[in-house]
Design a protein around this motif. Structure first.
Motif, PDB file in Angstrom:
ATOM      1  N   ALA A 158       2.630 -20.084  58.838  1.00  0.00           N
ATOM      2  CA  ALA A 158       2.453 -21.220  57.935  1.00  0.00           C
ATOM      3  C   ALA A 158       0.968 -21.534  57.738  1.00  0.00           C
ATOM      4  N   ALA A 159       0.216 -21.533  58.815  1.00  0.00           N
ATOM      5  CA  ALA A 159      -1.212 -21.852  58.741  1.00  0.00           C
ATOM      6  C   ALA A 159      -1.967 -20.809  57.925  1.00  0.00           C
ATOM      7  N   LYS A 160      -1.711 -19.552  58.203  1.00  0.00           N
ATOM      8  CA  LYS A 160      -2.432 -18.484  57.509  1.00  0.00           C
ATOM      9  C   LYS A 160      -1.945 -18.329  56.069  1.00  0.00           C
ATOM     10  N   GLY A 161      -0.660 -18.547  55.826  1.00  0.00           N
ATOM     11  CA  GLY A 161      -0.152 -18.502  54.463  1.00  0.00           C
ATOM     12  C   GLY A 161      -0.755 -19.590  53.599  1.00  0.00           C
ATOM     13  N   ALA A 162      -0.909 -20.773  54.167  1.00  0.00           N
ATOM     14  CA  ALA A 162      -1.547 -21.873  53.435  1.00  0.00           C
ATOM     15  C   ALA A 162      -3.016 -21.567  53.163  1.00  0.00           C
ATOM     16  N   LEU A 163      -3.661 -20.911  54.104  1.00  0.00           N
ATOM     17  CA  LEU A 163      -5.071 -20.559  53.928  1.00  0.00           C
ATOM     18  C   LEU A 163      -5.239 -19.508  52.830  1.00  0.00           C
ATOM     19  N   VAL A 164      -4.257 -18.629  52.688  1.00  0.00           N
ATOM     20  CA  VAL A 164      -4.266 -17.670  51.584  1.00  0.00           C
ATOM     21  C   VAL A 164      -4.248 -18.423  50.248  1.00  0.00           C
ATOM     22  N   ALA A 165      -3.347 -19.394  50.126  1.00  0.00           N
ATOM     23  CA  ALA A 165      -3.248 -20.173  48.889  1.00  0.00           C
ATOM     24  C   ALA A 165      -4.516 -20.972  48.633  1.00  0.00           C
ATOM     25  N   ALA A 166      -5.072 -21.553  49.685  1.00  0.00           N
ATOM     26  CA  ALA A 166      -6.316 -22.322  49.545  1.00  0.00           C
ATOM     27  C   ALA A 166      -7.462 -21.426  49.077  1.00  0.00           C
ATOM     28  N   THR A 167      -7.503 -20.226  49.576  1.00  0.00           N
ATOM     29  CA  THR A 167      -8.526 -19.254  49.169  1.00  0.00           C
ATOM     30  C   THR A 167      -8.477 -19.023  47.665  1.00  0.00           C
ATOM     31  N   LYS A 168      -7.278 -18.774  47.164  1.00  0.00           N
ATOM     32  CA  LYS A 168      -7.121 -18.475  45.733  1.00  0.00           C
ATOM     33  C   LYS A 168      -7.471 -19.685  44.866  1.00  0.00           C
ATOM     34  N   ALA A 169      -7.082 -20.874  45.314  1.00  0.00           N
ATOM     35  CA  ALA A 169      -7.360 -22.081  44.534  1.00  0.00           C
ATOM     36  C   ALA A 169      -8.847 -22.422  44.526  1.00  0.00           C
TER      37      ALA A 169
END
Length: 245
Positions: A158-169
């Motif tokens: 969950a933490a790393k998946g959210a960080l992936v999304a934050a990276t793209k945004a």
């Protein structure tokens, strides 16, 4: 001439250490080396970095602690007004593995707070100067777990998946200021975090038939931090020996 710096979080050992040393040796960045607790390891890494002919400053703070992180980073900026912080590598992360059904709140929160909130705590206050100077490299170390999920790691995934999304945004928000934001997603890398894994069994599922090395991850990060990667942003680059599912 203004001194150029790169900040690497969680950099006293493992992947973070390899990244910090490589940024010093290949791109000649002075290093801000963040760590949380292991003074001896941090000092050892500092010696290796200084051997590359650059400056290394140890910044001891817990990235999950907003007030502590803000105080240390703002203090450094105030004391070094001529320094150019060009690269941020958000590497700090921890695991507290266990089945979700039995997962304690503290095991959920500490993982989220370190990997995801740590990214916010470190990057957000440093971003203003990058925007003003119209240059920067932000590189987030995520994980195969954040892309495909991994049983027993719902919190980490969950933490790393959210960080992936934050990276793209974030890449979309600040690209016009010549600041790139990318993520690197390691698979099984030989480190303290994987020391207890059954490497012999896991290798069977990896097309390249081995665990990766921290230095190989560092090579990729250094490329993304360099001028050579100036047209790459919003990307998640896997480094996992071909292991996808």
């Amino acid at each position: 001439m203004k001194q150029k710096y790169a900040l690497v979080t969680g950099a006293s050992r493992g992947i973070g250490k390899a990244i910090a040393v490589k940024l010093a040796s290949d791109l000649h960045y002075n290093i801000l080396l963040n760590y949380n607790s292991n003074d001896a390891a941090a000092l050892e890494t500092k010696v290796l970095i200084k051997a590359e002919g650059v400056h290394c400053e140890l910044l001891k703070f817990d990235v999950s602690n907003l007030d502590q992180t803000k105080e240390i980073l703002e203090g450094w900026e105030q004391n070094n007004p001529e320094a150019l912080l060009e690269v941020i590598v958000n590497n700090a992360g921890i695991t507290r593995d266990g089945l979700f059904l039995w997962m304690k709140p503290e095991d959920w929160n500490v993982v989220i707070n370190t990997s995801l909130n740590g990214f916010y705590h470190v990057t957000q206050p440093l971003l203003k100067n990058m925007l003003t100077r119209r240059y920067g490299r932000i590189i987030n170390i995520v994980s195969l777990s954040g892309l495909k999920g991994n049983a027993g790691q719902v919190n980490y995934s969950a933490a790393k998946g959210a960080l992936v999304a934050a990276t793209k945004a974030l890449a979309q928000e600040i690209g016009k200021r010549k600041i790139t934001v990318n993520a690197v997603a390691p698979g099984f890398i030989a480190s303290d975090m994987t020391a207890e894994f059954d490497e012999k069994e896991l290798k069977k599922h990896i097309p390249l038939n081995r665990f990766g090395e921290a230095e190989e991850v560092a090579e990729l990060v250094v490329f993304l931090a360099s001028q050579k990667a100036s047209y790459i942003t919003g990307e998640v680059i896997n480094i996992n020996g071909g292991l996808y599912s």
